[in-house]
Scaffold this active site. Structure first.
Site, PDB file in Angstrom:
ATOM      1  CG  ASP A 305     -11.853   4.910   5.149  1.00 29.77           C
ATOM      2  OD1 ASP A 305     -10.696   4.496   5.368  1.00 29.77           O
ATOM      3  OD2 ASP A 305     -12.224   5.315   4.031  1.00 29.77           O
ATOM      4  CG  ASP A 330      10.027   0.272  23.054  1.00 25.55           C
ATOM      5  OD1 ASP A 330       9.007  -0.294  22.621  1.00 25.55           O
ATOM      6  OD2 ASP A 330      10.298   0.345  24.272  1.00 25.55           O
ATOM      7  CD  GLU A 334       4.316  -2.032  25.113  1.00 21.26           C
ATOM      8  OE1 GLU A 334       5.517  -2.358  25.084  1.00 21.26           O
ATOM      9  OE2 GLU A 334       3.871  -1.008  24.550  1.00 21.26           O
ATOM     10  CG  HIS A 438       8.076  -4.384  -7.580  1.00 22.03           C
ATOM     11  ND1 HIS A 438       8.895  -3.506  -6.904  1.00 22.03           N
ATOM     12  CD2 HIS A 438       8.892  -5.083  -8.425  1.00 22.03           C
ATOM     13  CE1 HIS A 438      10.147  -3.654  -7.327  1.00 22.03           C
ATOM     14  NE2 HIS A 438      10.174  -4.621  -8.249  1.00 22.03           N
ATOM     15  CB  CYS A 471       5.346  -0.461  -2.376  1.00 23.24           C
ATOM     16  SG  CYS A 471       7.139  -0.577  -2.257  1.00 23.24           S
ATOM     17  CG  PHE A 476      -6.347   2.803   5.784  1.00 26.46           C
ATOM     18  CD1 PHE A 476      -7.066   3.695   6.562  1.00 26.46           C
ATOM     19  CD2 PHE A 476      -5.192   2.250   6.309  1.00 26.46           C
ATOM     20  CE1 PHE A 476      -6.640   4.035   7.832  1.00 26.46           C
ATOM     21  CE2 PHE A 476      -4.756   2.584   7.577  1.00 26.46           C
ATOM     22  CZ  PHE A 476      -5.478   3.481   8.338  1.00 26.46           C
TER      23      PHE A 476
END
Length: 991
Positions: A305, A330, A334, A438, A471, A476
């Site tokens: 977690d 950016d 990769e 939503h 959303c 977590f």
């Protein structure tokens, strides 16, 4: 359109039947006319744009009716209050180091007068209702000039692994709000070329990794395959599992399977990277691994977690994905990143189990594949991607899936979708879910299906993967398990339910940009882009997000950073019902062989040779053959061939080697028979119990001998003063009930917890939690007091070693919704019973008359120095067995290959295998693929394969193909025959 070869079922949730109507626009195409005219390496590239499918939608604004223009793949990036003018973007491969420029070579346009273009509502988030956001005219509407101004621009360069890229933007709609003139460019041709100046975000390339060629071809219009020489050709690259220390011992099965199926996988304990574990340390470690020689790191799986392995947190961002953004400054990954988010070993185990089963055990009987669920809110529209509402967007996806071959599409569209609609869809069997709507930390907005409903899912190992546009479904870091975590941890009766993988956001998502990402994910999944075929969940989702970043710029970057993969990023996705592969391989190879050829009728399959989780070689099937180069073989007696393919049943076969004689004797006379719904395996124990605590080899006059040294002739239990207690049961009542042995070392519980005058241990199901507290030992070891205990022996065997001595004991027999009994007949409860050192007490539970009871067998030298491991179709299904019988429940209807292996203290025997074929399929199980004769002292073996003759010390006396003849000296011998990768062992005596 009629299709006579395929029937496609479109199912609507019951709440949508009747009363629902909406304006249906013409479906927008997805192939704008943008083409490459010329490309000279990276120095000059010419690209032409032509307007496609331009449309206008009328909307009510404070200034009256205004127009919202849309065209194919046009994206509205206009700031709030500015005219709504979509742009279109394409990525180009550019120079590794030079600054680039764009010039308009030619253009054509027409003008429309007296047009009121509606102002942009700006970037809308998915926790907002687009209809409630007003149109506001900004200051630009008083400026007498064309917006946005330039018709072609370049974004800052980015780096995608080994290629530097740059996005060219076309702005074909130019609007003067004062004169109300809309200039429509029908054609724009540009040249992008390098300058003499050094550019931003340069690439220092060491070489390319060929595994990303398809990504480059899809991403960059001008990419030329093979223009760089790959450093090393690797099909699947490499994965690192970064695991919290407390879960290190629980990840082995997952890592072993990944290596077995051809993905080189390593483990790194998070606390060994840094203690305490920090996001910066994880990021630096991944970067260092990526930069190692070979440049082949492709996947990273985080296990734990947030408190175990933290996400990277910056203002407005909670991200795992940034760990894969290594080269340049950016937001193009990769490395593909995923997470098994877990707060307990149980959380982790179910995620491992579901992943392995999905890749390894799916068969042609899994008809739930090819069925999909599309869920959409009733919102969206002109300001969304492609001007689509969520429903229109999901309809486009549904049509795409249908064209690809999905046979059933369930549509759950608001208004009126309920949690039951979603539960029914999951439980009915689906392989893919697309959600657009939503969301909250714990639920979907459309349907309100959430974490509290997950326990109602019964889709055991019929697990979809999910592309989730909503959303915070993946937050977590929330105070309780988030929606994505709940679906990944879901179980029913110990079997995985919920989903096999899901991509979900840790933050509020924007309205439009994730729709583009979701579109691309489904297009990649359905092979719409021949230059970008991806077969893993990480590959499909990340490449989908690349398209989102290309078109939506900064907002797309933010969405990518926070769109989190819950599950294994290397998961081999399945779309349709699998078919079988025909695979043939040598029955035996030499340990000195440099390679092995495997034939397979599916090109693109990956064939791998491994043993005990170690990979020795892997290759892709091309033109019907995979040539596997072998490295690292030492003294393996058997190898495992694993072949995986897209939408194929996984094939697992055993290949024997001709290495040194194996001192660890195998079982013999293995049989597989049917008993009801069970397959019953029986075998004979090894000829000699190899008590090998020391295993050394020495050379005498060039003859290699194997010397087995035993610590002592006395059984281990006798030396340690212990007795072994074994409890065995096999569905005695066929109702899921089982048994527990309770052992009281103080021998004072007879007449207390153990009643002296009745066989009722507890009269109801209000069982005290400490009922078993007086018992120092139980079988199983963690037996719990309950009418429906978690830990009992229902169908199997368990044992415990106890100090020899005097005990009170009882055999508990819990009955659900009733009471806890004591089993009826035989020694099921005793007062002051003496268990002697060095003996094994085997309690076999049986039906006796109208009740139950036990048969007690007492044998000398309890605690054998080996156990048995059973495999079904190459998968370990039981280990630690001490009996020579095993019953495999519910498996009698299909054919299987069963193998039994003997595990000794210092090694394992060769596997001995048998084919089980159901009655009525083919009566071939009794036909042995060899003949064995003994005439006098001459042993003759004839077969279409390999044959070996051993003495009882494990020395190989003779070996060869097809026919082997050996003149014996008298005594006992073992014959092993290997035909088509399967082993057969028989014992024989020569007088």
């Amino acid at each position: 359109m009629k299709n006579l070869n395929k029937f496609v079922s479109i199912a609507l949730c019951s709440s949508l039947l009747g009363g629902m109507a909406f304006a249906q626009q013409t479906e927008l195409g997805r192939n704008p006319n943008v083409r490459l005219l010329e490309s000279t390496q990276q120095s000059v590239t010419k690209v032409q744009f032509r307007m496609d499918n331009l449309k206008f939608t009328e909307v009510q604004t404070p200034k009256g009716m205004a127009q919202v223009p849309t065209y194919t793949e046009g994206v509205n990036l206009s700031e709030k209050g500015m005219p709504t003018l979509p742009i279109l973007s394409r990525s180009l491969a550019v120079s590794d180091t030079r600054e680039m420029k764009v010039e308009v070579v030619s253009s054509k346009f027409i003008e429309k007068k007296n047009v009121l273009i509606a102002p942009s509502k700006g970037m809308i988030m998915r926790n907002e209702d687009p209809k409630k956001i007003p149109y506001v005219y900004g200051k630009s509407y008083s400026q007498n000039k064309f917006f946005p101004g330039e018709i072609a621009t370049l974004d800052d360069p980015f780096i995608l692994r080994d290629v530097r890229g740059q996005v060219v933007n076309f702005a074909p709609l130019q609007y003067n709000p004062v004169t109300k003139t809309l200039r429509i460019y029908t054609e724009i041709t540009v040249a992008v070329s390098e300058t003499s100046e050094q550019g931003k975000n340069i690439l220092n390339k060491k070489g390319t990794f060929a595994g990303f060629e398809d990504t480059y071809k899809r991403m960059f219009m001008n990419y030329e395959p093979g223009r760089y020489t790959p450093v090393e050709e690797k099909q699947n690259g490499r994965m690192i599992v970064i695991v919290a220390k407390k879960y290190e011992g629980d990840i082995k099965d997952f890592v072993d399977w990944k290596n077995q199926r051809g993905l080189r996988t390593e483990v790194k304990v998070a606390e060994d990277i840094a203690s305490p574990v920090t996001a910066n340390a994880i990021q630096q470690f991944v970067k260092q691994e990526y930069e190692k020689e070979g440049n082949d790191l492709t996947y990273v799986l985080l296990v734990g977690d947030h408190k175990d392995i933290p996400a990277k947190i910056t203002p407005g961002i909670k991200s795992d994905q940034v760990y894969g953004q290594i080269v340049g400054n950016d937001h193009y990954n990769e490395v593909f990143i995923g997470r098994f988010s877990c707060e307990s070993k149980e959380d982790l185990k179910t995620q491992i189990d579901r992943t392995i089963h999905y890749e390894r055990n799916i068969t042609t009987e899994d008809k739930w594949l090819g069925q999909a669920l599309c869920i959409a809110s009733a919102e969206g529209g002109p300001s969304a991607d492609n001007g689509e509402s969520d429903i229109q967007h999901e309809n486009v996806i549904a049509n795409l899936l249908t064209q690809y071959g999905y046979t059933k599409i369930i549509k759950c569209y608001d208004p009126g979708v309920t949690p039951k609609n979603i539960i029914d869809a999951f439980n009915g069997g689906i392989s893919l879910v697309n959600y657009t709507g939503h969301g909250s930390e714990t639920a979907w907005g459309t349907s309100h299906f959430g974490t509290t409903h997950v326990k109602q899912l019964t889709n055991s190992n019929q697990l979809p993967f999910i592309f989730d546009v909503a959303c915070v479904n993946g937050d977590f870091l929330f105070s309780m398990p988030c929606f994505a975590e709940a679906l990944m941890r879901a179980q029913k009766d110990g079997k995985p339910t919920g989903t096999v993988a899901i991509i979900a956001s840790t933050i509020n998502q924007s309205w439009a940009s994730p729709m583009r990402g979701q579109d691309e994910m489904n297009e990649i999944l359905c092979e719409k882009h021949p230059n970008n075929i991806k077969r893993t969940f990480g590959g499909v989702t990340m490449n989908g997000m690349f398209a989102m970043v290309e078109k939506y710029k900064k907002d797309g970057e933010k969405m990518l950073d926070t769109w989190t993969v819950f599950g294994d990023p290397s998961l081999l996705v399945r779309t349709l019902v699998p078919t079988k592969m025909q695979v043939t391989a040598p029955a035996q190879i030499n340990l000195t062989d440099a390679s092995v050829n495997v034939s397979c009728d599916y090109n693109g399959a990956i064939a791998t040779i491994s043993a005990n989780g170690k990979m020795f070689g892997s290759a892709v099937v091309e033109n019907g053959t995979a040539t596997i180069n072998l490295t690292g073989l030492t003294n393996e007696s058997t190898l495992t061939l694993t072949v995986v393919g897209y939408n194929k049943e996984t094939v697992i076969k055993t290949i024997n080697t001709n290495g040194e004689p194996n001192p660890y004797q195998p079982v013999s006379n293995l049989t597989a028979t049917t008993q009801g719904q069970k397959v019953t395996l029986k075998w004979d124990a090894p000829s000699t119990k190899t008590n090998a605590t020391t295993n050394t080899a020495r050379s005498v006059d060039g003859i290699r001998e194997l010397v087995l040294l035993s610590v002592s002739d006395a059984p281990e239990l006798l030396r340690s003063g212990q007795a072994e207690i074994v409890l065995e049961a096999h569905d005695v009542w066929n109702d899921g009930s089982g048994y527990q042995i309770l052992l009281d070392a103080d021998h004072d519980q007879y007449g207390q917890v153990i009643p002296s005058d009745t066989h009722t241990l507890w009269p109801n199901c209000s069982v005290p939690a400490n009922l078993f507290a007086p018992f120092e030992y139980t079988v199983p070891e963690n037996a719990d007091p309950s009418c429906s205990p978690t830990n009992m022996i229902m169908d199997g065997t368990a044992s415990v070693n106890i100090p020899a001595g005097t005990y009170d004991f009882a055999i508990a027999a819990p009955q659900a919704n009733a009471k806890i009994w004591i089993a009826g007949q035989g020694p099921t409860k005793e007062d002051d019973y003496v268990f002697e050192a060095g003996k094994k007490y085997h309690f076999l539970m049986k039906k006796m008359g109208s009740g139950d009871g036990t048969e007690l067998t007492i044998s000398e030298g309890g605690g054998s120095d080996y156990t048995y491991t059973v495999y079904r179709d190459g998968t370990k299904i039981k280990e630690g067995l001490t009996e020579t019988t095993y019953r495999d429940a519910g498996m009698s209807a299909q054919s299987h290959e069963y193998c039994v292996e003997v595990k000794y203290a210092a090694g394992v025997s060769p596997k001995v295998c048998v084919d089980y074929i159901p009655d009525g399929v083919a009566d071939v199980t009794a036909q042995k693929p060899y003949t064995l004769t003994v005439v006098g002292k001459t042993i003759t073996v004839t077969c279409q394969g390999e044959a070996m003759i051993y003495d009882m010390n494990g020395r190989r006396l003779a070996a060869g193909r097809n026919t082997v003849v050996y003149t014996a000296q008298g005594g006992y011998y073992a014959v092993m025959v290997v035909v088509d990768g399967k082993s057969y062992v028989e014992k024989l005596a020569v007088k």
